[in-house]
Enzyme design. Sequence first.
Site, PDB file in Angstrom:
ATOM      1  CG  ASP A 124       9.069  -4.108  22.146  1.00  0.00           C
ATOM      2  OD1 ASP A 124       9.422  -2.997  21.742  1.00  0.00           O
ATOM      3  OD2 ASP A 124       8.830  -5.065  21.394  1.00  0.00           O
ATOM      4  CG  HIS A 158       9.645  -5.279  17.680  1.00  0.00           C
ATOM      5  ND1 HIS A 158       9.901  -4.611  18.859  1.00  0.00           N
ATOM      6  CD2 HIS A 158      10.486  -4.758  16.763  1.00  0.00           C
ATOM      7  CE1 HIS A 158      10.857  -3.721  18.653  1.00  0.00           C
ATOM      8  NE2 HIS A 158      11.234  -3.784  17.382  1.00  0.00           N
TER       9      HIS A 158
HETATM   10  P1  NAI Z   1      22.560  -0.188  10.065  1.00  0.00           P
HETATM   11  O1  NAI Z   1      22.239   0.269   8.697  1.00  0.00           O
HETATM   12  O2  NAI Z   1      23.374   0.696  10.945  1.00  0.00           O
HETATM   13  O3  NAI Z   1      23.304  -1.595  10.005  1.00  0.00           O
HETATM   14  C1  NAI Z   1      22.845  -2.639   9.215  1.00  0.00           C
HETATM   15  C2  NAI Z   1      24.060  -3.450   8.780  1.00  0.00           C
HETATM   16  O4  NAI Z   1      23.584  -4.549   8.011  1.00  0.00           O
HETATM   17  C3  NAI Z   1      25.038  -2.660   7.896  1.00  0.00           C
HETATM   18  O5  NAI Z   1      26.348  -2.762   8.416  1.00  0.00           O
HETATM   19  C4  NAI Z   1      24.922  -3.345   6.541  1.00  0.00           C
HETATM   20  O6  NAI Z   1      26.146  -3.357   5.810  1.00  0.00           O
HETATM   21  C5  NAI Z   1      24.505  -4.746   6.959  1.00  0.00           C
HETATM   22  N1  NAI Z   1      23.875  -5.525   5.905  1.00  0.00           N
HETATM   23  C6  NAI Z   1      22.964  -5.129   4.967  1.00  0.00           C
HETATM   24  N2  NAI Z   1      22.651  -6.158   4.167  1.00  0.00           N
HETATM   25  C7  NAI Z   1      23.349  -7.217   4.621  1.00  0.00           C
HETATM   26  C8  NAI Z   1      23.437  -8.573   4.221  1.00  0.00           C
HETATM   27  N3  NAI Z   1      22.759  -9.042   3.176  1.00  0.00           N
HETATM   28  N4  NAI Z   1      24.256  -9.391   4.917  1.00  0.00           N
HETATM   29  C9  NAI Z   1      24.955  -8.931   5.975  1.00  0.00           C
HETATM   30  N5  NAI Z   1      24.916  -7.670   6.392  1.00  0.00           N
HETATM   31  C10 NAI Z   1      24.112  -6.825   5.727  1.00  0.00           C
HETATM   32  O7  NAI Z   1      21.169  -0.545  10.796  1.00  0.00           O
HETATM   33  P2  NAI Z   1      20.894  -0.817  12.355  1.00  0.00           P
HETATM   34  O8  NAI Z   1      20.567   0.455  13.027  1.00  0.00           O
HETATM   35  O9  NAI Z   1      21.995  -1.646  12.879  1.00  0.00           O
HETATM   36  O10 NAI Z   1      19.527  -1.668  12.288  1.00  0.00           O
HETATM   37  C11 NAI Z   1      19.514  -2.960  11.734  1.00  0.00           C
HETATM   38  C12 NAI Z   1      18.091  -3.531  11.743  1.00  0.00           C
HETATM   39  O11 NAI Z   1      17.642  -3.737  13.087  1.00  0.00           O
HETATM   40  C13 NAI Z   1      17.061  -2.611  11.094  1.00  0.00           C
HETATM   41  O12 NAI Z   1      16.200  -3.401  10.302  1.00  0.00           O
HETATM   42  C14 NAI Z   1      16.301  -2.044  12.270  1.00  0.00           C
HETATM   43  O13 NAI Z   1      14.991  -1.675  11.943  1.00  0.00           O
HETATM   44  C15 NAI Z   1      16.319  -3.228  13.221  1.00  0.00           C
HETATM   45  N6  NAI Z   1      16.025  -2.897  14.621  1.00  0.00           N
HETATM   46  C16 NAI Z   1      15.372  -3.828  15.365  1.00  0.00           C
HETATM   47  C17 NAI Z   1      15.026  -3.598  16.675  1.00  0.00           C
HETATM   48  C18 NAI Z   1      14.308  -4.635  17.454  1.00  0.00           C
HETATM   49  O14 NAI Z   1      13.866  -4.336  18.587  1.00  0.00           O
HETATM   50  N7  NAI Z   1      14.158  -5.866  16.990  1.00  0.00           N
HETATM   51  C19 NAI Z   1      15.356  -2.320  17.326  1.00  0.00           C
HETATM   52  C20 NAI Z   1      16.099  -1.418  16.495  1.00  0.00           C
HETATM   53  C21 NAI Z   1      16.389  -1.701  15.178  1.00  0.00           C
END
Ligand code: NAI
Length: 333
Positions: free
Chosen positions: A169, A196
Amino acid sequence: MFAASRIQTRAFSASARNLSKVAVLGAAGGIGQPLSLLLKLNPRVTDLALYDIRGGPGVAADISHVNTKSTVPGYEPTADGLAACLKDAEIVLIPAGVPRKPGMTRDDLFNTNASIVRDLAKAVAQSAPKAKTLVIANPVNSTVPICAEVFKARGVYNPKTLFGVTTLDVVRASRFVSAIKGTDPKDENITVVGGHSGVTIVPLFSQSSHPDLSSDAELVKRVQFGGDEVVKAKDGAGSATLSMAMAGARMADSLLRAAAGEKVIEPTFVESPLYKDQGIEFFSSKVELGPDGVKEILPVGKVDATEKGLLDACIVDLKKNIEKGVAFVAQNP
Ligand code: NAI
């Protein structure tokens, strides 16, 4: 004798400081991969431990060929693999979980991500109870309280070591302002407080070198809903991953620098006294980091009338988001 022991002590603390294990849970995901790559480029990280329910060892093998000193083990998606990944970690980053699709709010992710984060928090409590835990998985306003409840139930909760990553942010706010004003983003340090998601994200432009911007409703909205731009542009293929990886790597680096004795201030979502009198247990504000994690939570400071209105709206939503996380763990321990 005295001199020798002093040298020894210094040598010991230097080598202790030189060993920094960082674990990434969800390392094969859209955020996890570039985040792990950036951590591999960080000379402060000596052991980069990667875990995912699928693809962890592959990503680790790939990144391990980058010619920096750190080792990069990848772990099998088993309870033992997860425990080994976490053992002795100084920092644990959690980008595991599903991202948004167009039209979704971060709260829409709750049903899936709440249990993922709860289960990973249980593993952290078991295998790395002293680690600094950085929660990236959304909705951060609820997933951080979920971790806190899990840690409390296991007697390992330390509010100084649990962080919701809100760095993106401030990264966005800084970039958007510099684009409007034609300045260098490195000189645009914009304070963003609250939570957030959507209206809980409150930029405080009145505290920047461009106080006039607080009346720029379009800019305020862009900071609050900047993530939606990315979700829309990716058109179903996820949310911010590359900018988020940069933001997550910056937050991890800030903690490593603070652990090495540097004075570092980062905005982050932590257990906070700032709005406790209004029933808000967690709040993002500027936090001075130290070797033990949170050193000092800085006050929100002076805000103008527009920002006061934004904060009032933030508090209403944030309270619900936090309560939802706490209730989830109570009902699904
Ligand atoms: P993605 O789907 O590309 O990757 C998520 C990964 O987590 C996948 O490789 C999946 O296999 C893995 N995964 C799922 N369950 C799991 C478990 N129990 N143990 C270990 N690994 C597991 O998603 P992306 O784009 O990487 O986003 C991940 C998270 O981050 C989402 O919840 C998203 O909303 C959040 N996010 C947070 C932001 C922030 O500013 N804090 C900004 C952008 C996204």
